[in-house]
Design a protein around this motif. Structure first.
Motif, PDB file in Angstrom:
ATOM      1  N   LYS A  65       0.999  -0.917   0.065  1.00  0.00           N
ATOM      2  CA  LYS A  65      -0.395   0.039  -0.152  1.00  0.00           C
ATOM      3  C   LYS A  65       0.714   1.097   0.081  1.00  0.00           C
ATOM      4  N   ARG A  66       0.225   2.099  -0.789  1.00  0.00           N
ATOM      5  CA  ARG A  66       0.910   3.790  -0.481  1.00  0.00           C
ATOM      6  C   ARG A  66       0.737   4.291   0.406  1.00  0.00           C
ATOM      7  N   PHE A  68       0.445   8.730   1.102  1.00  0.00           N
ATOM      8  CA  PHE A  68       0.272   9.470   0.569  1.00  0.00           C
ATOM      9  C   PHE A  68       0.198  10.199   1.416  1.00  0.00           C
ATOM     10  N   GLU A  73       1.195  15.493  -2.584  1.00  0.00           N
ATOM     11  CA  GLU A  73       0.812  13.697  -3.094  1.00  0.00           C
ATOM     12  C   GLU A  73      -0.510  13.512  -3.329  1.00  0.00           C
ATOM     13  N   ASN A  74      -0.728  13.061  -4.642  1.00  0.00           N
ATOM     14  CA  ASN A  74      -1.943  12.091  -4.752  1.00  0.00           C
ATOM     15  C   ASN A  74      -1.325  11.596  -6.159  1.00  0.00           C
ATOM     16  N   ASN A  75      -2.793  10.525  -5.440  1.00  0.00           N
ATOM     17  CA  ASN A  75      -2.758   8.836  -6.722  1.00  0.00           C
ATOM     18  C   ASN A  75      -3.145   9.210  -7.669  1.00  0.00           C
ATOM     19  N   SER A  76      -2.139   9.877  -8.754  1.00  0.00           N
ATOM     20  CA  SER A  76      -2.623  10.023  -9.831  1.00  0.00           C
ATOM     21  C   SER A  76      -2.001   9.629 -10.839  1.00  0.00           C
ATOM     22  N   SER A  79       2.410   3.366  -9.763  1.00  0.00           N
ATOM     23  CA  SER A  79       3.716   3.131  -9.667  1.00  0.00           C
ATOM     24  C   SER A  79       3.653   1.428  -9.840  1.00  0.00           C
ATOM     25  N   LYS A 111      -4.294   2.101  -8.289  1.00  0.00           N
ATOM     26  CA  LYS A 111      -3.375   3.661  -7.297  1.00  0.00           C
ATOM     27  C   LYS A 111      -2.375   3.030  -5.938  1.00  0.00           C
ATOM     28  N   ASN A 112      -3.312   2.493  -5.479  1.00  0.00           N
ATOM     29  CA  ASN A 112      -3.919   2.748  -4.000  1.00  0.00           C
ATOM     30  C   ASN A 112      -2.174   2.449  -3.713  1.00  0.00           C
ATOM     31  N   TYR A 113      -1.354   0.831  -4.813  1.00  0.00           N
ATOM     32  CA  TYR A 113      -0.950   0.429  -4.596  1.00  0.00           C
ATOM     33  C   TYR A 113       0.744   0.884  -5.129  1.00  0.00           C
ATOM     34  N   HIS A 114       1.732   0.159  -4.734  1.00  0.00           N
ATOM     35  CA  HIS A 114       3.104  -0.109  -5.078  1.00  0.00           C
ATOM     36  C   HIS A 114       3.527  -0.968  -5.646  1.00  0.00           C
TER      37      HIS A 114
END
Ligand code: DP6
Length: 369
Positions: A65-66, A68, A73-76, A79, A111-114
């Motif tokens: 999980k990323r 922010f 910083e947004n998850n746009s 990753s 986008k919530n994850y790397h």
């Protein structure tokens, strides 16, 4: 009937911070070919394929999980790191980026994850065997494993359908590499539950002659293809014979459906070889036109016809979008056909290379979180 909106994961019932999955997914070889598509990876005609057993991609998906930290910083962005056989492979990243963009609507959690995607193939690199079908299928399976963690109440049926749906958005033929020995993709009146959105396992009982059906892949030319499948599909727009082709394919599928049930190999051979040559005829008659077969491809086809005539052994060929030849035959003729391949066909293969494969059953979970 499921529609596109049914595949949007809009509620998430559980949370997960990190983990790893590993799935393998096989390649497949079409008997009735998919060649030509509409917007959003909708096929212009239905197709059907044998799932292979040995030619596969194995993909490990690590996710965390990323965080922010700052408001700015947004998850746009997506990753991810991409590794091929354990080493970073920048060239593969744009393909994955595009895949993520295409599936984001249906997997809004991405986008919530790397992600760390580590992928390898069981077949030799640049063998001319397309890894897009097995590669996209293996990645789709991993993503669905993550989604299942987020929504544990998901049914197994939905899990596999959505995996095929996602794989299709990566590469059309990939939707036929998820589940089943024989898989149909594209709406067809006579195929139960068939859909343009995902592949479905052929449900009537497969005649025993097709059990363990063999596919020996002769590697005629391992070079980069001059024209990609995606470009080839596009050339079916405004193609002078497209209309006729899109009528012929469903008719061939009707005929093949019967054959898969009754085991009539003479009919099987006619349909399958005609489909292969029609695919290449479409390439030769598009504008611009192109030829993916090589002189050795034709030498092999002629040798197969001669051998079949002389021995009455029901061996036939099919082709994908390249110069390689898939030699198809019942398991019962394995010894003599392999001998024929060694004696008469290996000389036409690049470095004498060929791969022995047979019908398989689809993707497999190798490592669970
Ligand atoms: C000749 O599935 O590779 O193998 O959807 O653009 O990724 P995209 O194309 P792709 O096309 C496969 C074409 C084929 C026939 C088939 O597999 O049905």
């Amino acid at each position: 009937m499921l529609s596109e909106t049914d595949f949007i994961a809009n509620s998430i019932s559980s949370d997960i911070y990190q983990g790893i999955f590993t799935w393998s997914a096989p390649s497949n070889i079409a008997l009735v070919k998919y060649w030509g598509k509409k917007q959003d990876q909708i096929p212009a005609n239905p197709s059907i394929s044998f799932t292979l057993n040995n030619c596969k991609t194995i993909t490990k998906l690590g996710f965390s999980k990323r965080h922010f930290d700052k408001l700015s910083e947004n998850n746009s962005t997506f990753s991810f790191d991409l590794l091929f056989e354990g080493k970073p492979k920048e060239e593969f990243k744009p393909k994955i980026q595009k895949f993520f963009e295409r599936i984001e609507k249906y997997c809004p959690y991405l986008k919530n994850y790397h992600f760390t995607i580590d992928t390898q193939n069981t077949f030799p690199h640049s063998s001319g065997i397309a890894s897009s079908a097995s590669g996209m299928a293996a990645l789709a399976m991993n993503i669905m494993s993550l989604e299942k963690e987020l929504n544990p109440e998901m049914s197994a049926d939905f899990f596999y359908k959505k995996a095929s749906f996602l794989a299709r958005l990566g590469s059309g033929s990939a939707c036929r590499s998820i589940k089943g020995a024989v898989v149909a993709w594209g709406e067809h009146q006579e195929i139960k539950e068939s859909s343009n959105l995902f592949g479905v396992a052929f449900s009537p009982e497969l005649h025993s002659v097709f059990h363990n059906y063999q596919d020996t892949i002769l590697l005629v030319d391992k070079g980069e293809k001059q024209v990609s499948s995606t470009v080839g599909h596009d050339l079916m727009h405004n193609h002078p014979f497209a209309e006729q082709r899109f009528l012929q394919a469903p008719q061939n599928l009707s005929k093949l459906k019967l054959v898969l049930e009754n085991g009539n190999l003479d009919e099987f051979i006619k349909i399958v070889e005609s489909e292969a040559l029609t695919l290449h005829a479409m390439m030769m008659t598009s504008m611009p036109y192109f030829i993916l077969m090589k002189p050795n491809t034709l030498e092999i086809l002629n040798k197969i016809w001669k051998y079949r005539n002389e021995t009455k052994i029901p061996v036939c060929f099919t082709l994908d979008a390249g110069a390689n030849v898939h030699v198809l035959y019942p398991e019962q003729y394995k010894n003599e056909t392999l001998q024929f391949i060694k004696d008469e066909l290996v000389g036409y293969c690049q470095n004498g290379q060929y791969i022995c494969d047979e019908i398989g059953f689809g993707s497999q979970l190798i490592l669970e979180n």
